[in-house]
Structure formats: structure tokens, C-alpha cells
Design a protein around this motif. Structure first.
Motif, PDB file in Angstrom:
ATOM      1  N   ILE A  41       0.831  -1.206   0.000  1.00  0.00           N
ATOM      2  CA  ILE A  41       0.000   0.000   0.000  1.00  0.00           C
ATOM      3  C   ILE A  41       0.864   1.254   0.000  1.00  0.00           C
ATOM      4  O   ILE A  41       0.587   2.222  -0.727  1.00  0.00           O
ATOM      5  CB  ILE A  41      -0.955  -0.007   1.214  1.00  0.00           C
ATOM      6  N   SER A  42       1.928   1.262   0.791  1.00  0.00           N
ATOM      7  CA  SER A  42       2.816   2.435   0.855  1.00  0.00           C
ATOM      8  C   SER A  42       3.491   2.675  -0.485  1.00  0.00           C
ATOM      9  O   SER A  42       3.573   3.820  -0.961  1.00  0.00           O
ATOM     10  CB  SER A  42       3.869   2.235   1.950  1.00  0.00           C
ATOM     11  N   THR A  43       3.984   1.601  -1.103  1.00  0.00           N
ATOM     12  CA  THR A  43       4.675   1.742  -2.390  1.00  0.00           C
ATOM     13  C   THR A  43       3.733   2.264  -3.468  1.00  0.00           C
ATOM     14  O   THR A  43       4.073   3.205  -4.214  1.00  0.00           O
ATOM     15  CB  THR A  43       5.271   0.390  -2.825  1.00  0.00           C
ATOM     16  N   LEU A  44       2.546   1.680  -3.571  1.00  0.00           N
ATOM     17  CA  LEU A  44       1.599   2.099  -4.608  1.00  0.00           C
ATOM     18  C   LEU A  44       1.107   3.522  -4.380  1.00  0.00           C
ATOM     19  O   LEU A  44       1.016   4.319  -5.327  1.00  0.00           O
ATOM     20  CB  LEU A  44       0.411   1.129  -4.642  1.00  0.00           C
ATOM     21  N   SER A  45       0.809   3.883  -3.135  1.00  0.00           N
ATOM     22  CA  SER A  45       0.283   5.221  -2.867  1.00  0.00           C
ATOM     23  C   SER A  45       1.334   6.296  -3.137  1.00  0.00           C
ATOM     24  O   SER A  45       1.014   7.350  -3.714  1.00  0.00           O
ATOM     25  CB  SER A  45      -0.212   5.317  -1.419  1.00  0.00           C
ATOM     26  N   ILE A  46       2.579   6.047  -2.761  1.00  0.00           N
ATOM     27  CA  ILE A  46       3.634   7.041  -3.005  1.00  0.00           C
ATOM     28  C   ILE A  46       3.940   7.137  -4.492  1.00  0.00           C
ATOM     29  O   ILE A  46       4.155   8.237  -5.021  1.00  0.00           O
ATOM     30  CB  ILE A  46       4.896   6.694  -2.197  1.00  0.00           C
ATOM     31  N   THR A  47       3.935   6.005  -5.194  1.00  0.00           N
ATOM     32  CA  THR A  47       4.165   6.029  -6.644  1.00  0.00           C
ATOM     33  C   THR A  47       3.085   6.840  -7.348  1.00  0.00           C
ATOM     34  O   THR A  47       3.379   7.671  -8.227  1.00  0.00           O
ATOM     35  CB  THR A  47       4.197   4.598  -7.202  1.00  0.00           C
ATOM     36  N   LEU A  48       1.831   6.626  -6.983  1.00  0.00           N
ATOM     37  CA  LEU A  48       0.723   7.374  -7.588  1.00  0.00           C
ATOM     38  C   LEU A  48       0.787   8.846  -7.228  1.00  0.00           C
ATOM     39  O   LEU A  48       0.465   9.718  -8.053  1.00  0.00           O
ATOM     40  CB  LEU A  48      -0.621   6.772  -7.152  1.00  0.00           C
ATOM     41  N   PHE A  49       1.205   9.153  -6.008  1.00  0.00           N
ATOM     42  CA  PHE A  49       1.358  10.549  -5.603  1.00  0.00           C
ATOM     43  C   PHE A  49       2.431  11.241  -6.445  1.00  0.00           C
ATOM     44  O   PHE A  49       2.241  12.377  -6.903  1.00  0.00           O
ATOM     45  CB  PHE A  49       1.733  10.642  -4.123  1.00  0.00           C
ATOM     46  N   ARG A  50       3.545  10.554  -6.667  1.00  0.00           N
ATOM     47  CA  ARG A  50       4.622  11.150  -7.472  1.00  0.00           C
ATOM     48  C   ARG A  50       4.158  11.365  -8.908  1.00  0.00           C
ATOM     49  O   ARG A  50       4.517  12.356  -9.557  1.00  0.00           O
ATOM     50  CB  ARG A  50       5.852  10.245  -7.433  1.00  0.00           C
TER      51      ARG A  50
ATOM     52  N   THR B 286      18.292   5.324  -2.305  1.00  0.00           N
ATOM     53  CA  THR B 286      18.735   5.453  -3.697  1.00  0.00           C
ATOM     54  C   THR B 286      18.539   6.869  -4.205  1.00  0.00           C
ATOM     55  O   THR B 286      19.151   7.280  -5.181  1.00  0.00           O
ATOM     56  CB  THR B 286      17.950   4.491  -4.608  1.00  0.00           C
ATOM     57  N   GLU B 287      17.645   7.616  -3.537  1.00  0.00           N
ATOM     58  CA  GLU B 287      17.381   9.007  -3.883  1.00  0.00           C
ATOM     59  C   GLU B 287      17.131   9.791  -2.603  1.00  0.00           C
ATOM     60  O   GLU B 287      16.903   9.208  -1.535  1.00  0.00           O
ATOM     61  CB  GLU B 287      16.138   9.115  -4.789  1.00  0.00           C
ATOM     62  N   ASP B 288      17.167  11.112  -2.718  1.00  0.00           N
ATOM     63  CA  ASP B 288      16.810  11.970  -1.585  1.00  0.00           C
ATOM     64  C   ASP B 288      15.288  12.057  -1.531  1.00  0.00           C
ATOM     65  O   ASP B 288      14.663  12.902  -2.167  1.00  0.00           O
ATOM     66  CB  ASP B 288      17.425  13.351  -1.757  1.00  0.00           C
ATOM     67  N   TYR B 289      14.677  11.165  -0.759  1.00  0.00           N
ATOM     68  CA  TYR B 289      13.217  11.076  -0.729  1.00  0.00           C
ATOM     69  C   TYR B 289      12.564  12.272  -0.042  1.00  0.00           C
ATOM     70  O   TYR B 289      11.349  12.433  -0.109  1.00  0.00           O
ATOM     71  CB  TYR B 289      12.762   9.772  -0.071  1.00  0.00           C
TER      72      TYR B 289
ATOM     73  N   GLY C   8       8.046  15.278  -1.725  1.00  0.00           N
ATOM     74  CA  GLY C   8       6.818  15.959  -1.310  1.00  0.00           C
ATOM     75  C   GLY C   8       6.445  15.608   0.121  1.00  0.00           C
ATOM     76  O   GLY C   8       7.045  14.739   0.754  1.00  0.00           O
ATOM     77  N   SER C   9       5.442  16.280   0.641  1.00  0.00           N
ATOM     78  CA  SER C   9       5.057  16.122   2.043  1.00  0.00           C
ATOM     79  C   SER C   9       4.373  14.780   2.313  1.00  0.00           C
ATOM     80  O   SER C   9       4.574  14.175   3.368  1.00  0.00           O
ATOM     81  CB  SER C   9       4.143  17.263   2.474  1.00  0.00           C
TER      82      SER C   9
ATOM     83  N   LEU D 269       6.790  11.931   2.959  1.00  0.00           N
ATOM     84  CA  LEU D 269       7.478  12.110   4.240  1.00  0.00           C
ATOM     85  C   LEU D 269       6.594  11.681   5.409  1.00  0.00           C
ATOM     86  O   LEU D 269       7.078  11.096   6.380  1.00  0.00           O
ATOM     87  CB  LEU D 269       7.916  13.565   4.412  1.00  0.00           C
ATOM     88  N   VAL D 270       5.309  11.994   5.316  1.00  0.00           N
ATOM     89  CA  VAL D 270       4.383  11.579   6.382  1.00  0.00           C
ATOM     90  C   VAL D 270       4.294  10.053   6.429  1.00  0.00           C
ATOM     91  O   VAL D 270       4.316   9.448   7.512  1.00  0.00           O
ATOM     92  CB  VAL D 270       2.987  12.204   6.161  1.00  0.00           C
ATOM     93  N   VAL D 271       4.219   9.421   5.254  1.00  0.00           N
ATOM     94  CA  VAL D 271       4.170   7.956   5.204  1.00  0.00           C
ATOM     95  C   VAL D 271       5.451   7.362   5.771  1.00  0.00           C
ATOM     96  O   VAL D 271       5.427   6.416   6.570  1.00  0.00           O
ATOM     97  CB  VAL D 271       3.945   7.465   3.758  1.00  0.00           C
ATOM     98  N   PHE D 272       6.602   7.936   5.381  1.00  0.00           N
ATOM     99  CA  PHE D 272       7.882   7.435   5.880  1.00  0.00           C
ATOM    100  C   PHE D 272       8.003   7.612   7.393  1.00  0.00           C
ATOM    101  O   PHE D 272       8.587   6.761   8.071  1.00  0.00           O
ATOM    102  CB  PHE D 272       9.044   8.148   5.186  1.00  0.00           C
TER     103      PHE D 272
END
Length: 484
Positions: free
Chosen positions: A281-290, A321-324, A328-329, A332-335
Motif C-alpha cells: 500500500i505504501s509503495t503504490l500510494s507514493i508512486t501514484l502521488f509522485r 537510492t534518492e533523496d526522498y 513531497g510532504s 514524508l508523512v508515510v515514511f
């Protein structure tokens, strides 16, 4: 003295093994003349002397191991590993202050992954290997502590995972050794598989060994300031890193049980099922947000890096692998949530652990049910096993200590002159054994080198407290414990 004798005997053996490892690290580089080689030799010699002294102090028959001696064993040995693990850095690097060496060692042994070293590529190879090895050893130590020690000490609701190996009675000593060997073999096998996978997919053999050690241990030390980002041109390596970090977040006792029963018990565990869901869920939601923020960013590479960083944070590995922080905000909240949650109990990951969230949800649902049906009976079961009141109380006490520790350390760090974001996120990353935090100073693109000595010592204490599940160290430091 009788209560201390078991811890002295274990510490003697631990220091001997530590010394052997220091000497073994020197073997591949015997032809090189580094100051680091002298540092490792001096450090190994110190550990040998300590081993002999501790063995002499611990002479005599060992009484039946009770809870107080096990507190000694846990805290004294982890403290010694951190202190002596710092010696190769202190003796082997120019201008390395002992506080900095201690920070690097504590971060390694607790598999936190925070670092004060800049220009990691310039560090002599023997010390890079030692740096990775202490995380690997810390990883297996964490697993064995979660399986055999913490359930016995009744800390943080770990009695839920109590097995025969957690009894610590005279008749179970052989069982403890058997379970430890089985877990150790699985740990070594997965490490060897990771080395071969990384090597085949394009890493140098040296990089493959180092990253296998720190990936399987979910520690996060790398051989470059760019962390795992140095391999961004090979997405297959990024996916391999994600896989082995994910495997490190699963209870190792389930691997052993699955192999013995020849059934996929891993996938039937409630905690592992939640772990899968959280990552997906975290991976899919952040990917869609980006993609929503930048429509040109929906690609396999974006999905790959998102998945890697999600797995890295939730398993508290700390690779990047990147500066996450630039995503976006919302990410960061998810992380921030993933930092707190961690992965599964009995794995090498840090954090609160997912099973405690599941237990607290049981408590919440029970409260709601009893509000509607005061005389009703609400079954408390987890993985088809009954959950006692003591387990729930211990879990609540653990979460309470996390919140109190977060407040105390954040305030203390702010008093050293750190800004609010750095104070708060450095506390979170230390207590949860994550590694990088947020902000310009300690984010994935920075490190902890600019922090003052007081701040580093506070974070060392926080990392050790988080790794020992808070209450173990607090009880050890309590005056009442010493009067007991």
C-alpha cells in the motif's frame, strides 16, 4: 557476584569472538600496510585481554539463570560490543575522536545505520569490512535476543512469542542451543545468497560482501556516501536489495519452522501478512502521488526506487537510492509512520514492530465491544493463540516508553542547539534504529558528523535503548534493580 557470573562468562566468550573477527578482517588485506591494520590488531589484542580478565572474574559454577542475571547478560554484553567495536575506528583512522568512533560502533552494532563518516569511499577497505561486519553480527544478536531473551524477561509483550527456547531452565539449555544454531544457519545461508546475487548482478565482490552483510542485517552501512544510489544504473541490483531487506524484516524463527515442517508457514503469520500489506500500500500510494505531482514520473524506474526506499524505511535499514525528502510532504508523512512501525518481531528490523499495533487494535476493539455489550465476552486471539492481559499491558507500557523517550531525547537534543526538525527526526531515527532522518543535516543526503559531542552521546544512548526494547536498559539503570 553469583548474579554477575553468567554475564561475565558470556562476555568473556563474546570478547573472544569479537577479537577473532577483528583478526579475520585483516586476512584479506594482509599484504597492505594501512594504519587500519594496526588499529584492528591493537583492538583485537585488547579484546583478548578483556576476554581473559572476564573469564577469571567469572570463574565458578553458574547458578540457574534467573531474570536478574539475564538483565546483566543483555545490557553488559551489548555495552561491551559497542565500546570495543569502536576501537578499530579510533585506532585505525586519523583524527577520529573516541566519541565519533563510539557513535559509529553503536550505530553499527544496533543496526541503526547512522554515520558520522564523510568520504566513505576513502575509508581503508579493512575498516569498511569491519563496519559492515559489526552490523551483521548485531543483526543475528537482535534475532536471538527477540527469540530467547526478551520473552523470558517479559518485556514489551514479547511473551506472545515465547517458545521452549525462551524458558531458560536447566532442561531447556540444549533446546536454546539448537534453535540458535538453526537460526544462525538460516542467517548465514541468506547472507551467502545475497553475496552471490549482488556479485552476479554487477557489484564488485568487495561491495557484494559489504552490502550483503548490511542488507540482510537491515543495517544500512554502505561503501559510498551515495548509499545504494551508487547502483542506480542497475535496477536489478536495486530490486535485489529490496528483496533481501524485505527478507530481513520477516521473523527468522518462521524460516526455521517452514524448513522443518516443509510448509510455507511464513505466509500464514498475521504479522507477515500485515507487513506485505503495509509495503504494498505504501509503495503504490507514493508512486501514484509522485505521478500526480509530476505526470512524467510514472515509470518502472520510479516504481523501483519508491519500492526500495519504502522497504528500506519500514525494515529500518536506512539505505537510500534518492533523496526522498524531495518527493513531497505526503511521502514524508508515510515514511514517518513507517519509521515508527518497523517490520516484524524476531527479525533484524527496529521500530515498534507491527505485532504491537495489531495487539493495540485488539485492545481498542475490545473496549468498543464492551462499551456496547458490557457483559459480553470478547475473545483475544493472535495467530490463533490466546493473548493474556499481561501481554497487552506490556505492549502498552512499551509504546508509552517510546513516547516518553521521544519527548525526553527531542527536548535534550534541542538544548544542544539543534533545530526542531533535526532534534525530532534524529530522536526518531535513533530510537527506532532507522538511520537517516529528515532535513538538510541528517537527511538521506547528509549525515551526523556536524552534531556536537553531547548530541552524539545522547543518540548513542537512544540507539542502544531502542535496540534493547527500552525497558531492558531502563530496568538495568534503575536503582531498585540493584537493590533487588
Amino acid at each position: 557476584m553469583n548474579a554477575l557470573r553468567p554475564s561475565l562468562k558470556v562476555a568473556s566468550f563474546t570478547m573472544f569472538i569479537w577479537a577473532v573477527m577483528m583478526f579475520l578482517v585483516m586476512v584479506p588485506f594482509a599484504h597492505e600496510d594501512h594504519r587500519s591494520m594496526q588499529g584492528l590488531f591493537i583492538s583485537g589484542s585488547v579484546c583478548i585481554v578483556l576476554s581473559v580478565v572476564l573469564m577469571m572474574l567469572g570463574r565458578g559454577a553458574v547458578p540457574r539463570v534467573g531474570s536478574k542475571p539475564m538483565f546483566y547478560v543483555t545490557t553488559i554484553n551489548w555495552g561491551l560490543l559497542c565500546l570495543t567495536g569502536a576501537l578499530p575506528f579510533y585506532f585505525g583512522l586519523h583524527d577520529m575522536r573516541f566519541v565519533d568512533a563510539l557513535f559509529e560502533s553503536v550505530s553499527g552494532v544496533t543496526t541503526t545505520g547512522s554515520t558520522i563518516i564523510t568520504g566513505i569511499e576513502k575509508i581503508p577497505p579493512p575498516l569498511l569490512l569491519w563496519r559492515s561486519l559489526i552490523q551483521w553480527v548485531g543483526g543475528i544478536g537482535i534475532i536471538l535476543m527477540a527469540v530467547a531473551v526478551l520473552p523470558f524477561l517479559k518485556i514489551g509483550g514479547m511473551r506472545l512469542f515465547q517458545t521452549e527456547s525462551s524458558e531458560w531452565s536447566y532442561h531447556q539449555n540444549n533446546r536454546i542451543g539448537a534453535v540458535s544454531r538453526q537460526i544462525g544457519l538460516v542467517y548465514v545461508f541468506i547472507t551467502i545468497a545475497a553475496i552471490l546475487t549482488f556479485w552476479i548482478l554487477g557489484m564488485s565482490f568487495f561491495d557484494a560482501v559489504n552490502h550483503a552483510f548490511t542488507t540482510v542485517a537491515t543495517g544500512g552501512y554502505s561503501t559510498s556516501d551515495a548509499s545504494f544510489g551508487q547502483f542506480n544504473d542497475k535496477l536489478s541490483l536495486v530490486w535485489a536489495g529490496s528483496l533481501y531487506m524485505f527478507m530481513g524484516g520477516i521473523p527468522y524463527l518462521l524460516y526455521v519452522s517452514s524448513l522443518k515442517s516443509k510448509k510455507p508457514l511464513v505466509f500464514k503469520d498475521s504479522q507477515v501478512q500485515l507487513f506485505f500489506k503495509v509495503v504494498a500500500i505504501s509503495t503504490l500510494s507514493i508512486t501514484l502521488f509522485r505521478f500526480w505531482q509530476h505526470e512524467d514520473q510514472l515509470s518502472f524506474a520510479v516504481f523501483t526506487h519508491t519500492a526500495f526506499n519504502v522497504v528500506s524505511i519500514v525494515t529500518t535499514t536506512g539505505f537510500a537510492t534518492e533523496d526522498y525528502t524531495l518527493w513531497g510532504s505526503f511521502p514524508l508523512v508515510v515514511f514517518a509512520f513507517l519509521m515508527f512501525s518497523g517490520a516484524c518481531s524476531g527479525s533484524t528490523s527496529g521500530g515498534i514492530k507491527l505485532f504491537r499495533f495489531q495487539l493495540l487494535s485488539l485492545t481498542m476493539r475490545e473496549g468498543m465491544f464492551k462499551s456496547l455489550h458490557p457483559s459480553g465476552l470478547y475473545p483475544r486471539r493472535y495467530n490463533d493463540r490466546p493473548v493474556s492481559e499481561g501481554v497487552l499491558s506490556a505492549s502498552l507500557a512499551y509504546v508509552f516508553m517510546v513516547l516518553i523517550s521521544l519527548m525526553v531525547f527531542s527536548v535534550a537534543l534541542s538544548l544542544t542547539g539543534l533545530d526542531p526538525v533535526t532534534s525530532l527526526t534524529s530522536t526518531i531515527t535513533a530510537l527506532m534504529n532507522v538511520g537517516p532522518g529528515f532535513g538538510d543535516i541528517i537527511g538521506p543526503a547528509g549525515n551526523f558528523t556536524t552534531l556536537g559531542e553531547t548530541a552524539k552521546l545522547l543518540l548513542c544512548l537512544a540507539m542502544l535503548m531502542g535496540r534493547l526494547e527500552f525497558l531492558a536498559l531502563l530496568i538495568f539503570l534503575s536503582p531498585r534493580f540493584w537493590k533487588w
